[in-house]
Design a protein around this motif. Structure first.
Motif, PDB file in Angstrom:
ATOM      1  N   SER A 287      -5.745   6.512  -4.862  1.00  0.00           N
ATOM      2  CA  SER A 287      -4.842   5.861  -5.795  1.00  0.00           C
ATOM      3  C   SER A 287      -3.772   6.916  -6.340  1.00  0.00           C
ATOM      4  CB  SER A 287      -5.719   5.297  -6.967  1.00  0.00           C
ATOM      5  OG  SER A 287      -5.217   4.703  -7.993  1.00  0.00           O
ATOM      6  N   LEU A 288      -2.692   6.185  -6.813  1.00  0.00           N
ATOM      7  CA  LEU A 288      -1.635   7.128  -7.535  1.00  0.00           C
ATOM      8  C   LEU A 288      -1.374   6.417  -8.780  1.00  0.00           C
ATOM      9  CD1 LEU A 288       0.426   8.255  -4.446  1.00  0.00           C
ATOM     10  CD2 LEU A 288      -1.164   9.467  -5.411  1.00  0.00           C
ATOM     11  N   GLU A 289      -2.211   5.432  -9.086  1.00  0.00           N
ATOM     12  CA  GLU A 289      -1.510   4.971 -10.513  1.00  0.00           C
ATOM     13  C   GLU A 289      -2.786   3.859 -11.004  1.00  0.00           C
ATOM     14  OE1 GLU A 289       1.888   1.780 -12.207  1.00  0.00           O
ATOM     15  OE2 GLU A 289       1.793   2.390 -10.129  1.00  0.00           O
ATOM     16  N   SER A 292      -7.664   5.993 -12.665  1.00  0.00           N
ATOM     17  CA  SER A 292      -7.637   7.350 -13.158  1.00  0.00           C
ATOM     18  C   SER A 292      -8.435   8.404 -12.361  1.00  0.00           C
ATOM     19  CB  SER A 292      -7.887   7.432 -14.825  1.00  0.00           C
ATOM     20  OG  SER A 292      -9.229   7.119 -14.839  1.00  0.00           O
ATOM     21  N   MET A 295      -7.083   8.781  -8.964  1.00  0.00           N
ATOM     22  CA  MET A 295      -6.003   9.610  -8.910  1.00  0.00           C
ATOM     23  C   MET A 295      -6.228  11.035  -8.733  1.00  0.00           C
ATOM     24  SD  MET A 295      -2.995   7.893 -11.344  1.00  0.00           S
ATOM     25  CE  MET A 295      -4.037   7.460 -12.727  1.00  0.00           C
ATOM     26  N   TRP A 299      -5.451  13.359  -5.514  1.00  0.00           N
ATOM     27  CA  TRP A 299      -4.543  14.474  -5.336  1.00  0.00           C
ATOM     28  C   TRP A 299      -5.432  15.765  -5.108  1.00  0.00           C
ATOM     29  CZ3 TRP A 299       0.515  14.921  -5.768  1.00  0.00           C
ATOM     30  CH2 TRP A 299       1.128  13.980  -6.504  1.00  0.00           C
TER      31      TRP A 299
END
Length: 327
Positions: A287-289, A292, A295, A299
């Motif tokens: 997930s990039l959005e 949380s 994300m 990363w």
């Protein structure tokens, strides 16, 4: 095969230019006449003895390419009895530079180097820790960088457990042991706290070991016998000391990676995830959005770890290509 004439500036600038292949020069041409009739024999003899000592001293501290540049420079000296003797010494130096390594021919030695440098990832370790003995300055610069990074990361990761009060952790326990956050980890708070503690403790003590061993190595070698200027002594010292340097480097790299994973778990403990609250279906990964928690994990797993692996492969390939230009 003879090398092209070199200048004294070549020796000074040599560290910035190491891509040309190194070839063994042919013997220097000696003067056919005895020369030196106008020279004092005793003075020449003292000069020759001084020169021989100097050559041995210089040879101990020079890399092979520097020696060949020195060889080319000396070959340009005027012919004389002293110059001829210089050339004799030079021919011996060249032979020692390109002599058999451990009973192997030069060709076998070059083939072995190509073999190690052509193996992906192995060539990085071989180049840094196995190929050539680093000078005291090179080792100092490397350990200074590793020690600084380890100390900075250590200060960060040691602060993570202290950023939570007992009351905060009790509230977090209730949150992750009930809906909707119980869906994030199979065993709720137990799994999350255990993961955070594992990564934090691993990062703390790996980075701490790296810093402590760096200080120990600096202290033990700052004025030790290994820096006395003798190549055989330093080679023997490095054969064992490099194990400590490998441990320091490995601990710094792995400690840094674990520190980021510990940071992620600290975020999970401290902040909410609106995606989890809305769906009660665990974090969204990748997930990039939307999520949380997803994300942070994305990363860490897809960028940090993946980029480290890709950069390692690229650097390994670069060394493999560079060695084709050297040996």
């Amino acid at each position: 095969m003879s090398v092209a004439p070199a200048t004294a500036g070549d020796l000074e600038n040599n560290n910035n230019n190491r891509v040309e292949p190194i070839a063994k020069p042919g013997p220097c041409k000696k003067s056919s006449n005895g020369g030196g009739d106008d020279r004092d024999d005793d003075g020449e003899e003292r000069l020759l003895q001084t020169f021989r000592r100097l050559m041995r001293s210089v040879e101990d501290g020079m890399e092979n390419r520097d020696k060949i540049l020195l060889a080319s420079l000396i070959c340009q000296m005027p012919s004389s009895r002293v110059g001829s003797a210089f050339h004799d010494e030079l021919d011996g130096l060249i032979d020692r530079v390109f002599e058999n390594r451990g009973g192997r021919s030069v060709e076998a030695w070059v083939k072995e180097k190509r073999t190690f440098y052509m193996v992906p990832l192995v060539n990085i370790l071989y180049d840094v820790f196995m190929d050539e003995v680093p000078t005291a300055q090179q080792l100092y610069e490397m350990l200074s960088t590793v020690g600084l990074i380890s100390a900075l990361q250590l200060s960060m990761v040691m602060s993570l457990p202290l950023s939570f009060s007992f009351a905060e952790l009790e509230a977090t326990k209730v949150r992750f042991d009930t809906e909707p956050y119980v869906s994030v980890y199979p065993n709720g708070f137990k799994d999350l706290l255990g993961s955070q503690v594992r990564f934090t403790s691993a990062a703390t003590y790996m980075l701490g070991s790296s810093v402590a061993c760096t200080v120990l190595l600096f202290t033990s070698s700052s004025s030790g016998i290994e820096n006395a200027g003798s190549a055989p002594i330093r080679n023997t010292w490095w054969r064992y000391a490099r194990l400590v340097v490998i441990f320091i480097t490995f601990s710094a790299i792995m400690g840094t990676i674990f520190a980021f994973y510990a940071f992620n778990r600290s975020v999970f403990l401290k902040f909410p995830d609106l995606y989890v609250e809305r769906t009660a279906d665990g974090m969204l990964f990748p997930s990039l959005e939307s999520s949380s928690y997803g994300m942070y994990r994305s990363w860490a797993s897809l960028y940090l770890a993946f980029s480290f692996a890709i950069c390692s492969v690229i650097l390994s390939y670069a060394k493999g290509q560079a060695v084709r230009e050297v040996v």
